[in-house]
Every structure is written in C-alpha cells, then in structure tokens.
Design an enzyme around this catalytic site. Structure first.
Site, short mmCIF file in Angstrom:
data_model
loop_
_atom_site.label_atom_id
_atom_site.label_comp_id
_atom_site.label_asym_id
_atom_site.label_seq_id
_atom_site.Cartn_x
_atom_site.Cartn_y
_atom_site.Cartn_z
N SER A 1 0.81 -1.25 -0.02
CA SER A 1 0.06 0.02 0.09
C SER A 1 0.84 1.25 0.11
CB SER A 1 -0.85 -0.06 1.31
OG SER A 1 -1.55 1.10 1.27
N LYS A 2 0.39 2.13 -0.71
CA LYS A 2 1.30 3.57 -0.89
C LYS A 2 1.23 4.16 0.35
CE LYS A 2 -1.66 6.16 -3.99
NZ LYS A 2 -1.50 6.92 -5.20
N SER B 1 -5.95 4.64 4.36
CA SER B 1 -6.58 4.48 3.17
C SER B 1 -8.03 5.21 3.12
CB SER B 1 -6.99 3.07 2.87
OG SER B 1 -5.61 2.27 2.86
N PHE C 1 -31.39 5.71 3.00
CA PHE C 1 -30.33 6.33 1.96
C PHE C 1 -31.07 6.47 0.78
CE2 PHE C 1 -25.74 6.35 2.09
CZ PHE C 1 -25.49 6.97 3.40
N ASP D 1 -4.49 4.92 -9.84
CA ASP D 1 -3.35 3.83 -10.11
C ASP D 1 -3.49 2.62 -10.73
OD1 ASP D 1 -2.70 6.30 -8.40
OD2 ASP D 1 -0.97 5.24 -7.38
N HIS E 1 -21.68 13.91 -6.29
CA HIS E 1 -22.17 13.77 -5.16
C HIS E 1 -23.08 15.10 -4.70
CE1 HIS E 1 -23.39 13.09 -1.04
NE2 HIS E 1 -22.85 11.78 -0.93
N GLU F 1 -24.45 11.47 2.67
CA GLU F 1 -26.14 11.34 2.46
C GLU F 1 -26.65 11.18 3.46
OE1 GLU F 1 -26.92 9.78 -1.63
OE2 GLU F 1 -27.91 8.24 -0.59
N ARG G 1 -24.36 4.85 -8.92
CA ARG G 1 -24.06 4.10 -7.78
C ARG G 1 -25.22 4.62 -6.60
NH1 ARG G 1 -21.19 4.65 -2.69
NH2 ARG G 1 -20.17 6.39 -3.20
N SER H 1 -21.32 1.06 -2.18
CA SER H 1 -19.78 0.95 -2.51
C SER H 1 -18.99 0.09 -1.50
CB SER H 1 -19.38 2.22 -2.95
OG SER H 1 -17.93 2.12 -2.82
C1 FAD Z 1 -15.86 10.92 1.48
C2 FAD Z 1 -16.31 9.52 0.95
C3 FAD Z 1 -17.17 9.06 1.39
C4 FAD Z 1 -17.83 7.86 1.39
N1 FAD Z 1 -18.92 7.51 1.93
C5 FAD Z 1 -19.43 6.18 1.46
C6 FAD Z 1 -20.55 5.63 2.31
O1 FAD Z 1 -20.97 6.20 3.17
N2 FAD Z 1 -20.94 4.42 1.81
C7 FAD Z 1 -20.44 3.70 0.84
O2 FAD Z 1 -20.93 2.62 0.46
N3 FAD Z 1 -19.28 4.41 -0.04
C8 FAD Z 1 -18.88 5.40 0.34
N4 FAD Z 1 -17.98 6.14 -0.41
C9 FAD Z 1 -17.36 5.30 -1.40
C10 FAD Z 1 -16.36 4.31 -0.66
O3 FAD Z 1 -15.67 4.78 0.39
C11 FAD Z 1 -15.13 3.90 -1.51
O4 FAD Z 1 -15.46 3.57 -3.08
C12 FAD Z 1 -14.44 2.79 -1.23
O5 FAD Z 1 -14.10 2.92 0.16
C13 FAD Z 1 -13.16 2.40 -2.06
O6 FAD Z 1 -12.42 1.47 -1.22
P1 FAD Z 1 -11.23 0.77 -1.96
O7 FAD Z 1 -10.96 -0.33 -0.96
O8 FAD Z 1 -11.68 0.06 -3.26
O9 FAD Z 1 -10.10 1.59 -2.09
P2 FAD Z 1 -9.27 2.63 -0.99
O10 FAD Z 1 -9.97 2.67 0.53
O11 FAD Z 1 -9.23 3.97 -1.46
O12 FAD Z 1 -8.00 2.04 -0.79
C14 FAD Z 1 -6.77 2.32 -2.12
C15 FAD Z 1 -5.69 1.54 -1.42
O13 FAD Z 1 -4.89 1.35 -2.67
C16 FAD Z 1 -3.71 1.75 -2.15
N5 FAD Z 1 -2.92 2.21 -3.52
C17 FAD Z 1 -3.46 3.07 -4.46
N6 FAD Z 1 -2.50 3.38 -5.25
C18 FAD Z 1 -1.32 2.66 -5.24
C19 FAD Z 1 -0.24 2.15 -5.62
N7 FAD Z 1 0.39 2.95 -6.98
N8 FAD Z 1 0.63 1.36 -4.90
C20 FAD Z 1 0.29 0.83 -3.74
N9 FAD Z 1 -0.91 0.93 -3.19
C21 FAD Z 1 -1.83 1.85 -3.83
C22 FAD Z 1 -3.92 2.75 -1.03
O14 FAD Z 1 -2.71 2.88 -0.46
C23 FAD Z 1 -5.01 2.31 -0.50
O15 FAD Z 1 -4.59 1.61 0.68
C24 FAD Z 1 -17.36 7.24 0.15
C25 FAD Z 1 -16.38 8.05 -0.43
C26 FAD Z 1 -15.65 9.27 -0.13
C27 FAD Z 1 -14.76 9.68 -0.94
#
Ligand code: FAD
Lengths: 314, 555
Positions: B32-33, B39, B112, B206, B227, B240, B370, B375
């Site tokens: 993880s970066k 995250s 929601f 990425d 949003h 939301e 969505r 998500s």
């Molecule tokens: C403010 C906010 C509120 C939200 N609220 C909700 C909610 O209430 N309900 C819902 O369902 N969804 C919600 N969402 C959407 C949801 O949170 C995200 O879509 C989801 O958490 C993404 O999870 P993920 O594991 O895919 O990625 P992330 O949690 O973004 O993790 C990405 C990971 O990849 C790593 N990474 C990235 N690039 C590299 C690289 N080049 N090399 C090594 N590591 C890398 C990062 O370090 C990190 O660990 C929200 C989004 C936001 C922005």
C-alpha cells in the site's frame, strides 16, 4: 493573506542535520496549514516532504508540530496561527526518527498499538450467534469515543511520559486497549486489564491530560486510562507499583488530609524501596527528605466525608 | 526476489478483505502506498447496505440497485451483491466492527437515497473508519505481511500473463520487484481527475491506469458520480446520511426544490437526480454563491451531535458553519467512479491472473449511477470473492518467470523523470486537467464541450511527456510520486472523455444536453476502453439482464 512559515527541513541524502527554511506565500483567508504547505511544495519548493491524504481529519497522515504543538495540518487554520504567533513554525512530530523533512518513522508507534492486542477476542466458549451479536443501545458510548481515534500519534508524541520513558505504550494504544475492554462483545476483559496495567501500561500515566488536550478527534485517552485503572482496582489487579502508588496516595489523603511524601515510596515499592537508598541520602543531604510524621489537617473529618460521598455516588 | 502466490495492491477495504480471504489458502502479501489505516475507505461516512430487516428483502435491494444504475448494472452481479450482503455484514460484526444499534440491540439502519427501505447500516458517521480498523486489526491478528508505503509503478505482464509487480519503497527510494502468481488490484478511485473532488489526494486511479496500460480494458469510465453535497472550498463530503437522517435541501428562495424534480423521494432520490436538480437550480439563478443549502437545524442538537458528529466538525472547520445553527452551503462534486477495470463476478480482469476489486473495478454493480451505501458493500463482497478466486488461480498455475528487464525498464523511466530539467511541473498540468474536466465533463455535457475536453487532455498528455520534478533525490520523493500519479489521471481522463463523447444518450450520471433521453435501443451496453498509443480504442459489451427489463425511472 500573505503568511510566513518556518519549516524544519532534513534531506537524508544531502544534509548532516536538520535546519530551518523560511517561506512566504499568498493564501486564501480560510487556508489550512495543509493547503499552505501544498501550495509551498507546488510553487516554491518541490522538495518539501510531508504525508497527507484525506484533507478532512480522518486519515491521520498530516500530524506535525505546528507552533510547538502536535496537530493535524488539515485541521489547523493558518490565520489562527498567525493571529497567535505571528508566523507558522512547522516541525516533525517529536520523539520519532525523522526520515525526511516532516516525515517521521511511525513504526515504533505502530508497535505500541499492536501491543494492546487490538482485535476482538470473543469468549472462546461462546458459540457465535447466527446473526449479529446484540449490543444494548447506549452501552457502547465509550467504545464509540475510543473508535474515533485515527492513529495520528499527536497524543503519543506530545505525551510527557513517552518523553522520559520510551517504553510507555502511550495514550493512543491505551485508548485502543480500552476500546476492547469496554466492548461488551469481548470475552477477554480480565486478560486485557492485566495486560494494560502491566509495567509500561496505565500506571505510568502521569495524569497530565496532554493527550486529551491535543487529540484532534475528541477521543480523551486520559479518561480511557482512568476507566481501565478503575476496573483494575475493582478486580483487585493492583500488584503493579503504579497501582500501589495510587492506593498509597489515596490512603494518605484519606487518613490525614495530606500527602505523606516520606512514606509514599515505601508503600509504593515495599522492600524495593531499599534500592532507592542512595537517592534518599542525597536528598537528605540537600534537606529534601520530608518529615515522615505528619499531623492531619484541621478539618480532616470534612475530607473523609468527601470520600464517603464519592464512594456512595458510585 | 520476493515471491508470493497472491500480491494484493491496496489496503483499503477491498484490498484487506481480499487479502484476509486469500490468506486462508495461499501465501499473500499486501502493498500500500500509505499505511492501511490511512486508506480512503476510512473517510466513508454514511454506511453500508444490506437487507437485514424481516420486512426487507435482498430482492428489493437488488431492484433498487438495478433502478439506481439506470439499468446499466449487470443484474447477475447485482443479485450476488445483494444476496451475499447480509452474511458479510454479520461477518464484519463478528470481527468486531462497531455499528450503531436500534432499540433491540440489533444493527441500526438508516434510509439512504434511491432505496425503498432503510437498509444502510452505520456507525454514526464514521462507518468507513470502523470497518477499516476492524479489517486492519484482523490482518494484524492473522499476521499478513504488509509492505507499507510501497508505491506500485508497474504491473509486470508477459505473454499476456501476470508475473508480478514493481514498486518504489518510499523509505529507501529503491525499486523492488515482487514475483506473483496472481495480483489483486484494490487501489480505489480517481476523483482527482476532477477539480475539488471528495476523494483523498492519494486516490489517483493508479491500479486502473496500470492495468489499462498493461492491456486490461476499462469499462464505463464516462460514468463519474457527482455527489449532491460537497463543501465548496475543497470538495470534502457531507454524507448522504445527513439527508437520510432527515436533512432538507433548500435553494436561495428557501424552497425544498426537490419537490419539482422527485416529488416522491424528495431529497432521497438517486444521487444523479439530486445533483442535476441542484445544478439546474444554481444555473437558473436560485443558488447562493454557486451553492445550495443542506438544512439540518430541525434535527436538533442532540441528533446532530450523536449521529452526524464528524460532518458537523467538518462544516465548522472548513465552511465556518455550525449545522446546529445554520444550513451548510454545498454543491455537487466529483465523488465516485462507477467505471473501472472490467471484471467478472470473481474479480477477474481480462488479463489472466490479474484481479480487481473495490472502486478500481467495474463488475458492474453500479451501472450508470451508484446508490449510496453500495460501494462499501461492494468492497467487502467482491473483495472477498476476488481474494478467493486469486488464491484458487494461484494454486492452479506454476510459478511464472519474471522478466529481469522489467526492473531495468522501470528504473530507466524513473531516472528519465529525475534527470530531466527542461519541461513543465506536474502540478500545473494536473490543475489544467482538472479545470478542463470540471468545465467540460461535468454534470451536464454536450458534444462540443466534450470535444474540447478531448483536445485539451490530448494536449496535456503531450506536454506531460516532458514532465519535470524539483526533488531529485530517491528517498521519500513525493514530488516524483505526484508526477507519476498525474500521468495516471491524464490517461483516465482520456478514457472518460472518449466514452462520454461516443455515448449519445443520457443515462444515470452521464447527462447529454444534446441527447437528453435514455436510448436503450442503441446504448443499453457497456463501454470498453482499450489503451493504445494514440488514445483509447472503444468497444462495447451487452448488459446482463436477469429479472428486471429496463423501465422508465422516476423518483
Ligand atoms: C468521502 C467519501 C465518503 C464515502 N462514503 C461512503 C459511504 O458512506 N458508503 C459507501 O458505500 N461508499 C462510500 N464512499 C465510497 C467508498 O468509500 C469507496 O468507494 C471505497 O471505500 C473504496 O475502497 P477501496 O478499497 O476500493 O479503495 P481505498 O480505500 O481508496 O484504498 C485504496 C488503497 O490502494 C492503495 N494504493 C493506491 N495506489 C497504489 C499504488 N500505486 N501502490 C500501492 N498502493 C496503492 C492505497 O494506499 C489504499 O490502501 C465514500 C467515498 C468518499 C470519498
């Protein structure tokens, strides 16, 4: 708004030791310190290095010392700092090794958090229910408060005890420990209280409240530490010097309304106090050993009443 | 060289859930970066959906999701998502996740947007944080190795098979290679393609870009969710859940304008519907300083402090407004990428051995729009499924050969950037990119504007070829990483704009002023974008329909 910044810099590839560099930059009125250092990086000094991610005080990346206090850069307003201090002094968190500029080695901090075994340990004899475990509304208030921790290490690095006792697990780890002690779904409460009140645990806390004061999320680690201490007493898990110290403190005040500093070490450390003899002699020669026999304060009865009332109130 | 069966890239919810599953049968590591708890999943506020209540049904959850997707979601995948949701939530609870509770001590659920039933489980407004911590703690407990602050810069694909990855270890500044039989990408979203998105600065797409360049197609990239409630100053989100708890949206005249756009669901219509309504109000002069208002005052101080604690602080800190006393000015902001790497329901991309899960993937369960709370659910359900599938895949293949030249090539690319003195800084390029997407690829689109965006992005990409950095060192060079990330954003913007230009209809988050209605005859299909040196090549794929034939959508 034109603001000035003094930022500690250290490049491990070229610098023998850290130095400060001044920057001046034009910013919007409501700019945060994070927005400011991003602007400095983009416009003035691409080498300026710091961690950041969410911009909204939830990821814990951008903790740094701002005008000598550990804070989140994204939650600190430049204008407020300028109003109080005239300028913004930025340094890395204390006590952790600096990797580059404001980036410190967080590993020692994470190792402390891991020490409290931060995961749910349900009772091994329980067969897990098919659906969720039930938790009565309102009984998880402490768990919620502890859960707000984002592991930014502000409290850990500004803590007065980690300053003199690097082995102290520190307020953030203890608050996380408490999160599981307070969780009604956990089945290892006794084991946890023992672990958390072991040496380098809660009894090393100096009760200075710095952790609670610097926490950017309202977690109140000192309150969590107090609650663990209370449970330790309730369960008689009080063999640690720190627990005995607290008890001796209490007994002394209850008995005489005074703190008897001469008998405190004996009651705290038992025979181990003999090891402190050289210190005692040096203190005696400087006239610093308190007199062991003390008269109670005149209104000691009043004090005892306070004790009675507080005990009843529990 | 380090060698694992499964390498998971990303330690958000999707990555950690995948790793925990894969570790049951194979040798796994996570890169993880940032440290896992940093995250961006931790920023999720509102909640996670599952039909738990006796009066709700997974069928109804699935229908709401299909309708929310404007019928572009693949219904087989949506059925899996909704059917497996309750067990996954119970499992999270058993792992130790804290949830807010109802009067019976069960997991509480709030209404929601776009949902016919209150089915969003939550922990106040820190839902993402508590799940992220629970998974991280499970990783500690199981002892899964994490390479923290390792930034993956290449996927090594040879002979159309995954061989491993190459990453910069930020602390040493060295390039390291890890050989793998299977790789799971879980690198999250790409909000910073747009100006002032709700995403973290690290959400730079990425994984999407790396796999796209390595031959895996992106799907439905033209669908970026705006949003309805983000703060004007920097795009930080007001959940939301604020409307779920009963908050109102008001225009400058103090009207609950949603009555005109979604008379039944009002503030809790789908996000695309609400964001368009806001944008229309603002464009027609009924906004306030480019914003509309979200009013929570009638909820009372107690409820706000208990359930919307975090957003109250954010409103005070960022906008200088205490929602107990005043409404919060908000506007629509880029928030979530419905598009991503095309995968099947096991997370497999079109490159054998390469899997993707979470926001960087497109299964597709969200289609053109969505629903809030779906998500986080996707990260868990499809994180788990892809972890399992990656483990099984790894068990079925022999250790691949790792082409040594890959490291030399990667190193040469980085040296190239570090050594260059003549060119432009990545920051300026990124800002220009964000300006053009914001202007031309926003909520309402037209052919002319999208075309302008396509041309601008092409120009930025050409200039990016000579990007420079000021920091020439190797250790913790965030200047360099940012420049590399800008390259990812540019590639993704190209795919988004190309898809948007071609899609001559309005569906979900993609609204064309020149083609204002949905056109199922021509466009009930997914867009695939393949990387080529001359920009994206588009192709199309049918949508899977199981039970719910496309119907008109109103709220
Ligand atoms: C403010 C906010 C509120 C939200 N609220 C909700 C909610 O209430 N309900 C819902 O369902 N969804 C919600 N969402 C959407 C949801 O949170 C995200 O879509 C989801 O958490 C993404 O999870 P993920 O594991 O895919 O990625 P992330 O949690 O973004 O993790 C990405 C990971 O990849 C790593 N990474 C990235 N690039 C590299 C690289 N080049 N090399 C090594 N590591 C890398 C990062 O370090 C990190 O660990 C929200 C989004 C936001 C922005």
């Amino acid at each position: 708004m034109l603001a000035t910044f003094k930022i500690q810099k250290f490049n491990p590839e070229t610098d023998g030791k850290a130095h400060y560099r001044d920057y001046e930059i034009e910013l919007p009125e409501r700019a945060t310190v994070l927005e400011a250092i991003i602007a400095i990086k983009e416009q003035l000094d691409g080498t300026l290095s710091f961690r950041c991610a969410c911009r909204s005080a939830i990821c814990g990346s951008c903790a740094m010392r701002i005008n000598s206090c550990a804070r989140l850069a994204c939650k600190t307003k430049v204008a407020d700092e300028v109003a109080r201090f005239g300028t913004v002094l930025i340094e890395p968190l204390q006590k952790l090794k600096v990797i580059k500029d404001l980036i410190v080695d967080m590993d020692p901090f994470w190792r402390m958090v891991e020490k409290v075994r931060p995961w749910l340990m349900p009772d091994p004899h329980e067969t897990p229910p098919e659906r969720e475990r039930l938790v009565a509304q309102g009984t998880d208030r402490d768990v919620m408060r502890d859960s707000l921790c984002i592991f930014c290490a502000c409290c850990h690095t500004d803590c007065n005890v980690t300053e003199i006792e690097p082995g102290f697990v520190g307020p953030a780890a203890l608050a996380r420990g408490h999160r599981y002690v307070a969780d009604t779904r956990d089945g290892a409460t006794e084991q946890r209280i023992r672990l958390l009140s072991d040496s380098h645990g809660i009894w090393e806390c100096a009760r200075c409240f710095v952790c609670t004061q610097v926490c950017p999320k309202g977690v109140d680690p000192r309150e969590s530490i107090r609650q663990i201490g209370h449970l330790a007493f309730e369960r008689g898990l009080v063999s640690d010097d720190g627990a005995r110290h607290a008890q001796a403190f209490l007994d002394s005040v209850k008995a005489s309304g005074r703190l008897n500093e001469a008998t405190l070490p004996l009651k705290t450390r038992g025979l181990g106090v003999l090891g402190m003899t050289p210190l005692a002699i040096r203190m005696f020669l400087k006239g610093k050993v308190p007199f062991p026999l003390q008269k109670p304060v005149p209104d000691v009865e009043e004090i005892r009443k306070i004790f009675e009332l507080t005990e009843k109130k529990r | 060289m380090l060698e694992y069966d499964v390498v998971v890239v990303g330690a958000g919810l999707a990555g950690m859930r995948a790793a925990i599953e894969a570790a049951k049968a194979s040798k796994v590591t996570v890169l993880s970066k940032v440290h896992p708890v940093r995250s961006h999943s931790g920023a999720a506020q509102g909640g996670i959906n599952a039909a738990l209540g006796p009066d709700d049904s997974t069928e109804s959850h699935a229908f709401d999701t299909v309708k929310g997707s404007d019928y572009l979601g693949d219904q087989d995948a949506i059925e899996i998502l909704c059917r497996e949701a309750p067990d996954d939530i119970v499992e999270l609870e058993h792992m130790g996740t804290v949830f807010s509770r109802d009067a019976n001590g069960r997991i509480a659920q709030r209404p929601f947007g776009g949902a016919g039933f209150p089915r969003t489980c939550f922990a106040a407004d820190i839902t993402g944080l508590v799940i992220l911590h629970a998974l991280y703690e499970q990783m500690l407990k199981t002892g899964i190795k994490v390479f923290e602050e390792w930034v993956v810069t290449s996927l090594v694909v040879d002979d159309n098979k995954i061989r491993g990855i190459i990453a910069i270890d930020m602390r040493s500044g060295r390039l390291e290679a890890i050989k793998a039989k299977a790789v799971v990408l879980a690198t999250g979203g790409c909000g910073p393609v747009f100006h002032n998105s709700s995403n973290a600065l690290i959400s730079t797409g990425d994984g999407m870009s790396l796999a796209y360049r390595a031959g895996a197609p992106l799907m439905d990239m033209e669908f970026m969710q705006f949003h309805p409630t983000t703060l004007k100053a920097n795009g930080v989100l007001i959940t939301e859940g604020a409307r779920g708890e009963g908050g109102h949206l008001l225009n400058a005249l103090g009207e609950r304008f949603m009555a005109r756009y979604a008379p039944q669901k009002m503030e809790l219509a789908s996000r695309d519907v609400v964001s368009r309504a806001e944008q229309t109000e603002i464009e027609e002069g009924r906004g306030i300083d480019g914003c509309i208002l979200v009013d929570l005052r009638h909820l009372g101080a107690r409820k706000i402090k208990e359930r919307l604690l975090q957003i109250r602080e954010l409103a005070i800190d960022i906008a200088g407004v205490d929602p107990i006393e005043e409404p919060i000015p908000v506007r629509p902001g880029a928030h979530y990428s419905m598009g991503g790497l095309k995968t099947d329901v096991s997370g497999a991309t079109l490159v054998p051995g390469l899997f993707a899960a979470g926001e960087c993937a497109c299964v597709s369960v969200h289609g053109a729009n969505r629903l809030g709370g779906n998500s986080l659910l996707e990260t868990i359900v499809f994180g788990r499924r892809s972890g399992k599938a990656a483990g099984e895949f790894a068990a079925s293949v022999a250790a691949p050969a790792f082409p040594e030249s890959a490291i030399r090539d990667a190193d040469a690319r980085i040296e190239g950037i570090l050594k260059r003195d003549d060119g432009e800084k990545g920051y300026a390029l990124r800002r220009e990119l964000q300006e053009t997407t914001h202007e031309n690829l926003g909520i309402y689109r037209t052919a002319g504007r999208i075309q302008r965006c396509v041309e601008k992005v092409t120009e930025i990409k050409e200039r990016y070829a000579s990007v420079i950095v000021q920091d020439k060192g190797r250790i913790f060079n965030t200047d360099l990483v940012s420049a590399i990330e800008t390259g990812y954003l540019i590639d993704l913007a190209q795919a988004m704009a190309a898809g948007a230009l071609a899609r001559e209809e309005s569906r979900g988050a993609h609204s064309r002023r020149d083609f204002p209605s949905r056109d199922d005859d021509k466009w009930l299909k997914h867009t695939l974008a393949y990387w080529t040196p001359n920009g994206p090549r588009l192709d199309y794929l049918d949508v899977t329909i199981t039970k719910w034939p496309p119907a008109e959508r109103s709220y």
